[in-house]
Design a protein around this motif. Structure first.
Motif, PDB file in Angstrom:
ATOM      1  N   CYS A 248      60.620 -64.864  15.196  1.00 53.12           N
ATOM      2  CA  CYS A 248      60.721 -63.421  15.459  1.00 53.12           C
ATOM      3  C   CYS A 248      59.499 -62.831  16.142  1.00 53.12           C
ATOM      4  N   GLY A 249      58.331 -63.410  15.944  1.00 51.62           N
ATOM      5  CA  GLY A 249      57.119 -62.916  16.595  1.00 51.62           C
ATOM      6  C   GLY A 249      56.479 -61.706  15.933  1.00 51.62           C
ATOM      7  N   ALA A 250      57.051 -61.210  14.838  1.00 50.56           N
ATOM      8  CA  ALA A 250      56.494 -60.026  14.177  1.00 50.56           C
ATOM      9  C   ALA A 250      55.103 -60.279  13.602  1.00 50.56           C
ATOM     10  N   CYS A 251      54.775 -61.540  13.419  1.00 45.39           N
ATOM     11  CA  CYS A 251      53.509 -61.933  12.798  1.00 45.39           C
ATOM     12  C   CYS A 251      52.409 -62.224  13.825  1.00 45.39           C
ATOM     13  N   THR A 252      52.647 -61.902  15.087  1.00 51.24           N
ATOM     14  CA  THR A 252      51.720 -62.307  16.147  1.00 51.24           C
ATOM     15  C   THR A 252      50.378 -61.576  16.031  1.00 51.24           C
ATOM     16  N   VAL A 253      49.315 -62.332  16.088  1.00 51.52           N
ATOM     17  CA  VAL A 253      47.942 -61.809  16.110  1.00 51.52           C
ATOM     18  C   VAL A 253      47.207 -62.521  17.243  1.00 51.52           C
ATOM     19  N   GLU A 254      45.992 -62.093  17.508  1.00 47.24           N
ATOM     20  CA  GLU A 254      45.167 -62.806  18.484  1.00 47.24           C
ATOM     21  C   GLU A 254      44.149 -63.666  17.750  1.00 47.24           C
ATOM     22  N   ILE A 255      44.097 -64.924  18.124  1.00 43.92           N
ATOM     23  CA  ILE A 255      43.083 -65.830  17.600  1.00 43.92           C
ATOM     24  C   ILE A 255      42.263 -66.319  18.778  1.00 43.92           C
ATOM     25  N   ASP A 256      40.977 -65.994  18.744  1.00 45.83           N
ATOM     26  CA  ASP A 256      40.082 -66.326  19.861  1.00 45.83           C
ATOM     27  C   ASP A 256      40.694 -65.886  21.194  1.00 45.83           C
ATOM     28  N   GLY A 257      41.266 -64.687  21.174  1.00 48.18           N
ATOM     29  CA  GLY A 257      41.753 -64.069  22.399  1.00 48.18           C
ATOM     30  C   GLY A 257      43.119 -64.506  22.860  1.00 48.18           C
ATOM     31  N   ARG A 258      43.810 -65.356  22.091  1.00 49.55           N
ATOM     32  CA  ARG A 258      45.157 -65.799  22.465  1.00 49.55           C
ATOM     33  C   ARG A 258      46.159 -65.327  21.412  1.00 49.55           C
ATOM     34  N   ALA A 259      47.294 -64.837  21.883  1.00 46.53           N
ATOM     35  CA  ALA A 259      48.334 -64.406  20.956  1.00 46.53           C
ATOM     36  C   ALA A 259      48.968 -65.618  20.284  1.00 46.53           C
ATOM     37  N   VAL A 260      49.048 -65.567  18.967  1.00 44.93           N
ATOM     38  CA  VAL A 260      49.561 -66.697  18.179  1.00 44.93           C
ATOM     39  C   VAL A 260      50.425 -66.143  17.051  1.00 44.93           C
ATOM     40  N   LYS A 261      51.524 -66.826  16.762  1.00 39.70           N
ATOM     41  CA  LYS A 261      52.337 -66.451  15.602  1.00 39.70           C
ATOM     42  C   LYS A 261      51.611 -66.934  14.349  1.00 39.70           C
ATOM     43  N   SER A 262      51.144 -65.977  13.557  1.00 43.41           N
ATOM     44  CA  SER A 262      50.275 -66.356  12.436  1.00 43.41           C
ATOM     45  C   SER A 262      51.029 -67.032  11.306  1.00 43.41           C
ATOM     46  N   CYS A 263      52.368 -67.053  11.367  1.00 43.96           N
ATOM     47  CA  CYS A 263      53.127 -67.812  10.372  1.00 43.96           C
ATOM     48  C   CYS A 263      53.183 -69.290  10.726  1.00 43.96           C
ATOM     49  N   THR A 264      52.643 -69.650  11.893  1.00 47.25           N
ATOM     50  CA  THR A 264      52.646 -71.054  12.303  1.00 47.25           C
ATOM     51  C   THR A 264      51.264 -71.689  12.138  1.00 47.25           C
ATOM     52  N   VAL A 265      50.331 -70.932  11.569  1.00 48.36           N
ATOM     53  CA  VAL A 265      48.939 -71.384  11.496  1.00 48.36           C
ATOM     54  C   VAL A 265      48.519 -71.471  10.037  1.00 48.36           C
ATOM     55  N   LEU A 266      47.908 -72.559   9.666  1.00 52.25           N
ATOM     56  CA  LEU A 266      47.352 -72.649   8.316  1.00 52.25           C
ATOM     57  C   LEU A 266      46.066 -71.835   8.237  1.00 52.25           C
ATOM     58  N   ALA A 267      45.904 -71.153   7.127  1.00 50.25           N
ATOM     59  CA  ALA A 267      44.722 -70.307   6.968  1.00 50.25           C
ATOM     60  C   ALA A 267      43.430 -71.117   7.104  1.00 50.25           C
TER      61      ALA A 267
END
Ligand code: FES
Ligand code: FES
Length: 163
Positions: free
Chosen positions: A51-70
């Motif tokens: 869905c992309g609702a969780c998208t944030v920027e990590i080091d300047g790149r948009a990333v779906k934060s539900c696909t990233v381990l903390a």
């Protein structure tokens, strides 16, 4: 988290503030952001990374934060929707364009959509209608039919106001 599960210390920057937190190995970044840090502008709209609702920027790149381990945020610089402006300050140009062109209704998709538009305009400063729709294909909006979102992005491209 189950009792006794090992936690890992992670240090990162989020919206300009340095944070150190302890997280279990399998915790997702989106849950760290929302539940541990209280930054609830980042939404969870699915459990399938679609869905992309969780998208944030990590080091300047948009990333779906539900696909990233903390734990993988160690040393990263993260920006969430809350980091784009502050109370009383001007909106981020993408936020302002969404407002001007009525590019949101319920607003659930909007934080992730805004972060993805910022990425789109970095990659393609003057995108065509097709490129905008293709670039935002990873963000689902159930309300707007996308037309006004595309208009908002076009307005930024034509003004050269991409962030
Ligand atoms: Fe991350 Fe839907 S919550 S893509
Ligand atoms: Fe409601 Fe996009 S404005 S989901």
């Amino acid at each position: 988290m189950s009792a006794g599960e090992k936690r890992h210390t992670v240090t990162f920057e989020i919206n300009g503030a340095r944070k150190t937190v302890a997280v279990e190995a399998r915790r997702l970044l989106v849950h760290l952001i929302r539940e541990d840090l209280g930054l609830t502008g980042t939404h969870v709209g699915c459990d399938t990374s679609q869905c992309g609702a969780c998208t944030v920027e990590i080091d300047g790149r948009a990333v779906k934060s539900c696909t990233v381990l903390a734990v993988s945020a160690e040393g990263a610089s993260i920006t969430t929707i809350e980091g784009l402006t502050s109370p009383g300050a001007e909106l981020d140009p993408v936020q302002a364009a969404f407002h001007e062109h009525h590019a949101l209704q319920c607003g659930f998709c909007t934080p992730g959509m805004v972060m993805s538009v910022r990425q789109l305009l970095k990659d393609q400063p003057d995108p065509s209608d097709h490129e905008i729709r293709h670039g935002l294909a990873g963000n689902i909006c159930r309300c707007t039919g996308y037309h006004n979102i595309v208009r908002a992005v076009e307005s930024l491209a034509s003004k050269g106001e991409q962030s």
